[in-house]
Design a protein around this motif. Structure first.
Motif, PDB file in Angstrom:
ATOM      1  N   ARG A 128       1.061  -0.488   0.173  1.00  0.00           N
ATOM      2  CA  ARG A 128      -0.074  -0.234   0.149  1.00  0.00           C
ATOM      3  C   ARG A 128       1.056   0.869   0.149  1.00  0.00           C
ATOM      4  O   ARG A 128       1.782   1.397   0.805  1.00  0.00           O
ATOM      5  CB  ARG A 128      -1.075   0.141   1.308  1.00  0.00           C
ATOM      6  CG  ARG A 128      -1.638  -0.934   1.167  1.00  0.00           C
ATOM      7  CD  ARG A 128      -2.594  -0.652   2.820  1.00  0.00           C
ATOM      8  NE  ARG A 128      -3.003  -2.199   3.299  1.00  0.00           N
ATOM      9  CZ  ARG A 128      -4.623  -2.738   4.030  1.00  0.00           C
ATOM     10  NH1 ARG A 128      -5.002  -0.981   5.014  1.00  0.00           N
ATOM     11  NH2 ARG A 128      -5.009  -3.440   4.152  1.00  0.00           N
TER      12      ARG A 128
ATOM     13  N   GLU B 288       1.488   4.158   1.517  1.00  0.00           N
ATOM     14  CA  GLU B 288       0.539   4.827   2.558  1.00  0.00           C
ATOM     15  C   GLU B 288       1.919   5.690   2.585  1.00  0.00           C
ATOM     16  O   GLU B 288       3.265   5.506   2.339  1.00  0.00           O
ATOM     17  CB  GLU B 288       0.257   3.956   3.458  1.00  0.00           C
ATOM     18  CG  GLU B 288      -0.561   2.832   3.468  1.00  0.00           C
ATOM     19  CD  GLU B 288      -1.154   2.486   5.097  1.00  0.00           C
ATOM     20  OE1 GLU B 288      -1.556   3.168   5.634  1.00  0.00           O
ATOM     21  OE2 GLU B 288      -0.932   0.992   5.046  1.00  0.00           O
TER      22      GLU B 288
ATOM     23  N   ARG C 246       4.751   1.056   9.884  1.00  0.00           N
ATOM     24  CA  ARG C 246       3.254   1.476   9.106  1.00  0.00           C
ATOM     25  C   ARG C 246       4.417   1.896   7.599  1.00  0.00           C
ATOM     26  O   ARG C 246       5.328   2.405   7.566  1.00  0.00           O
ATOM     27  CB  ARG C 246       2.725   3.075   8.749  1.00  0.00           C
ATOM     28  CG  ARG C 246       1.484   2.629   8.139  1.00  0.00           C
ATOM     29  CD  ARG C 246       0.886   4.043   7.772  1.00  0.00           C
ATOM     30  NE  ARG C 246      -0.123   3.997   8.729  1.00  0.00           N
ATOM     31  CZ  ARG C 246      -1.074   3.741   9.129  1.00  0.00           C
ATOM     32  NH1 ARG C 246      -1.795   2.497   8.302  1.00  0.00           N
ATOM     33  NH2 ARG C 246      -2.287   3.642  10.308  1.00  0.00           N
ATOM     34  N   TYR C 247       3.737   0.710   6.507  1.00  0.00           N
ATOM     35  CA  TYR C 247       5.318   0.763   5.880  1.00  0.00           C
ATOM     36  C   TYR C 247       4.587   0.507   4.380  1.00  0.00           C
ATOM     37  O   TYR C 247       3.004  -0.032   3.841  1.00  0.00           O
ATOM     38  CB  TYR C 247       5.834  -0.714   5.652  1.00  0.00           C
ATOM     39  CG  TYR C 247       6.952  -0.824   7.343  1.00  0.00           C
ATOM     40  CD1 TYR C 247       7.945  -0.116   7.577  1.00  0.00           C
ATOM     41  CD2 TYR C 247       5.943  -1.295   8.495  1.00  0.00           C
ATOM     42  CE1 TYR C 247       7.972   0.429   8.604  1.00  0.00           C
ATOM     43  CE2 TYR C 247       6.520  -1.705   9.466  1.00  0.00           C
ATOM     44  CZ  TYR C 247       7.617  -0.873   9.657  1.00  0.00           C
ATOM     45  OH  TYR C 247       8.243  -0.128  10.932  1.00  0.00           O
TER      46      TYR C 247
ATOM     47  N   ARG D  88     -14.204   0.119  10.485  1.00  0.00           N
ATOM     48  CA  ARG D  88     -13.109  -0.708   9.410  1.00  0.00           C
ATOM     49  C   ARG D  88     -12.988  -0.115   8.251  1.00  0.00           C
ATOM     50  O   ARG D  88     -14.264   0.469   7.663  1.00  0.00           O
ATOM     51  CB  ARG D  88     -13.622  -2.051   9.616  1.00  0.00           C
ATOM     52  CG  ARG D  88     -13.297  -2.745  10.580  1.00  0.00           C
ATOM     53  CD  ARG D  88     -12.123  -3.398  11.220  1.00  0.00           C
ATOM     54  NE  ARG D  88     -11.210  -4.434  10.514  1.00  0.00           N
ATOM     55  CZ  ARG D  88     -10.208  -3.515  10.093  1.00  0.00           C
ATOM     56  NH1 ARG D  88     -10.087  -2.633  11.112  1.00  0.00           N
ATOM     57  NH2 ARG D  88      -9.457  -3.743   9.409  1.00  0.00           N
TER      58      ARG D  88
HETATM   59  P1  ATP Z   1      -4.682   1.011  10.178  1.00  0.00           P
HETATM   60  O1  ATP Z   1      -5.820   1.335  10.619  1.00  0.00           O
HETATM   61  O2  ATP Z   1      -3.291   1.262  10.884  1.00  0.00           O
HETATM   62  O3  ATP Z   1      -4.207   1.474   8.231  1.00  0.00           O
HETATM   63  P2  ATP Z   1      -6.155  -0.852   8.445  1.00  0.00           P
HETATM   64  O4  ATP Z   1      -7.755  -0.494   9.375  1.00  0.00           O
HETATM   65  O5  ATP Z   1      -5.586  -0.027   6.889  1.00  0.00           O
HETATM   66  O6  ATP Z   1      -5.012  -0.585   9.593  1.00  0.00           O
HETATM   67  P3  ATP Z   1      -6.645  -3.619   7.220  1.00  0.00           P
HETATM   68  O7  ATP Z   1      -6.079  -3.440   6.011  1.00  0.00           O
HETATM   69  O8  ATP Z   1      -7.462  -3.856   7.651  1.00  0.00           O
HETATM   70  O9  ATP Z   1      -5.742  -2.487   8.269  1.00  0.00           O
HETATM   71  O10 ATP Z   1      -5.244  -4.356   7.697  1.00  0.00           O
HETATM   72  C1  ATP Z   1      -5.135  -5.248   9.168  1.00  0.00           C
HETATM   73  C2  ATP Z   1      -3.987  -4.934   9.513  1.00  0.00           C
HETATM   74  O11 ATP Z   1      -2.437  -5.013   8.877  1.00  0.00           O
HETATM   75  C3  ATP Z   1      -3.630  -3.945  10.328  1.00  0.00           C
HETATM   76  O12 ATP Z   1      -3.766  -3.991  11.610  1.00  0.00           O
HETATM   77  C4  ATP Z   1      -2.109  -4.018  10.323  1.00  0.00           C
HETATM   78  O13 ATP Z   1      -1.864  -4.581  11.548  1.00  0.00           O
HETATM   79  C5  ATP Z   1      -1.693  -4.473   9.843  1.00  0.00           C
HETATM   80  N1  ATP Z   1      -1.310  -2.772   8.453  1.00  0.00           N
HETATM   81  C6  ATP Z   1      -2.271  -2.109   7.539  1.00  0.00           C
HETATM   82  N2  ATP Z   1      -1.422  -1.287   6.861  1.00  0.00           N
HETATM   83  C7  ATP Z   1       0.127  -1.513   7.716  1.00  0.00           C
HETATM   84  C8  ATP Z   1       0.768  -0.754   6.561  1.00  0.00           C
HETATM   85  N3  ATP Z   1       0.897  -0.461   5.758  1.00  0.00           N
HETATM   86  N4  ATP Z   1       2.189  -1.306   7.539  1.00  0.00           N
HETATM   87  C9  ATP Z   1       1.866  -2.377   8.298  1.00  0.00           C
HETATM   88  N5  ATP Z   1       0.775  -2.529   8.643  1.00  0.00           N
HETATM   89  C10 ATP Z   1       0.217  -2.371   8.122  1.00  0.00           C
END
Ligand code: ATP
Ligand code: MG
Length: 426
Positions: free
Chosen positions: A116, A118, A124-125, A266
């Protein structure tokens, strides 16, 4: 050259922790009778657009998408995307391989990288890893049962406990059926029409495109207004309420602690009914360890049969961060080899390789030195990576008795080759 922003190399000894987490997860999944699925890293872009949702942050701005050129006249160019999550791929595979026709619930888990675009920061990676699982199947196989939701949540509580993660918090909500959500969206829109001008820019946009997302807002000034918005809990019909009550009753019976959070919605459009998040205080701003929920309409949304399901995705990077912060991990960090073999002279290198091969095949972890090193250099090198040094000179080869020094005790012993494995294994 450097790794691309938001991506990183995982190196030893940290990778040992990654492997340990993955091994524990695989063991727990096996006890709950899940099987592993591995889907491609990239998929047709439309899969994510149709499942995750056009208006979500993921699809609207975070995906790595490219136009894959045709290589031949017979081929068509195609828009492809690095997977930003894995549920869409799993459900696509479920449909493609007609897994529903077995009549059994499909219980599938995956471990792999997701992508992603981001803003990179701690936890966050742009390439990150998820461990996730899905329970999906035709309704007659019991895929809609609230027991499935409770079982998945109980499994997650067990997994986090076995990983040694303490102090996690489970937040739970029901976002209702598609019809409930439509009703809620209307109620929300009506109020947002009045208050949106007082919210942040993002929320003003969300109020029009995807009102539910307003609840996700983290801007402090917006919070009092958001607190006062209607709650989705009040828009649930009887069926959704009963379903959710059955989930919480089973969790209560199993003693899995949770907190109800009526604002938890979510970030993906496909969720219905039960939604949840496990958080951990040690993670700072990126405090979500994992998220998940039901997606009863997802299969149909991407052209498949009715196949309700529930699943979750856990951030492996964040699990690692959480465990690294705890003492338990520190002692497991350094794990030196059983022994370092030091051949005394280059002519003994082949004999040293033979000995190393023998010991390694017996299951020992062995560092093999080099006969060109002076003995002092061998000792220094060995002390850094192994518990003991085995000296292999002409005498040792002739007599079959090896000289072994233990770095912890400082004692030197003469060990017959036949006893070497059991001596070093201690
Ligand atoms: P966040 O609110 O932290 O952005 P999200 O709602 O985007 O999370 P999901 O798409 O449900 O997260 O992904 C499930 C899990 O994957 C998250 O709870 C988190 O632990 C992990 N995750 C999501 N995005 C990242 C990211 N960019 N880097 C690291 N871990 C991530
Ligand atoms: Mg996110």
């Amino acid at each position: 050259m450097k790794a691309v922003r938001g991506t990183r190399d995982l190196l030893p000894p940290e990778t040992e922790l990654w492997n340990r987490i993955e091994a524990i997860a695989r063991k727990v999944f096996a006890r709950y009778n899940f099987g592993e699925i591995r889907t491609p890293i990239f998929e047709d872009t439309s899969l994510f657009a149709r499942s995750v949702g056009e208006e979500t942050d993921i699809v609207s701005k975070e995906m790595y998408t490219w136009e894959d050129r045709a290589r031949a006249q017979s081929e068509k160019a195609q828009s492809l995307t690095l997977r930003p999550e894995n549920t869409a791929g799993v459900v696509r595979a479920y449909i493609e391989h007609k897994l529903g026709e077995s009549g059994q619930l499909q219980k599938l888990y995956y471990i792999g990288p997701q992508f992603r675009r981001e803003r990179p920061q701690k936890g966050r990676y742009r390439q990150f890893w998820q461990i996730g699982a899905e329970v999906i199947g035709p309704p007659f196989a019991g895929s809609e049962s609230p027991l499935r939701d409770a079982e998945v949540l109980e499994m997650l509580a067990t997994l986090l406990d076995e990983l040694g993660i303490t102090g996690w918090k489970l937040e739970l909500n029901s976002v209702g059926s598609a019809a409930d959500r439509a009703r809620y969206n209307e109620a929300l829109r009506a109020v947002l029409d009045l208050v949106a001008p007082r919210l942040c820019q993002d929320c003003q946009r969300r109020a029009v495109t995807n009102p539910l997302r307003v609840l996700d807002c983290k801007v402090p000034e917006d919070q009092p207004i958001i607190e006062a918005l209607p709650k989705i809990t009040d828009s649930l019909d009887q069926e959704s309420m009963d379903h959710f009550a059955a989930v919480t009753a089973a969790l209560d019976a199993a003693g899995v602690p949770y907190q109800l959070n009526p604002r938890l919605v979510r970030g993906l459009d496909y969720y219905t009914r039960t939604t949840f998040e496990f958080t951990h205080g040690g993670l700072g701003a990126q405090n979500a360890l994992l998220g998940g929920g039901r997606y009863d309409g997802l299969s149909e949304a991407i052209g498949g049969p009715k196949a309700p399901g529930i699943g979750f995705a856990m951030g492996l990077d964040r699990l690692v961060l959480t465990l690294q912060a705890s003492d338990a991990d520190q002692k497991a960090a350094a794990r030196p080899a059983h022994a370092y073999i030091a051949p005394l002279g280059e002519n003994l290198n082949p004999a040293a390789l033979v000995l190393a091969r023998e010991l390694r095949r017996s299951g020992l972890s062995i560092e093999l030195g080099d006969g060109s090193f002076r003995l002092k250099k061998s000792f220094e090198a060995a002390d850094k990576v192994a518990r003991r040094i085995v000296i292999l000179g002409e005498d040792e080869v002739q007599s079959g008795i090896l000289t072994v020094k233990d770095f912890a005790t400082g004692t030197q012993s003469k060990i017959p080759r036949a006893e070497l494995v059991s001596f070093l294994a201690e």
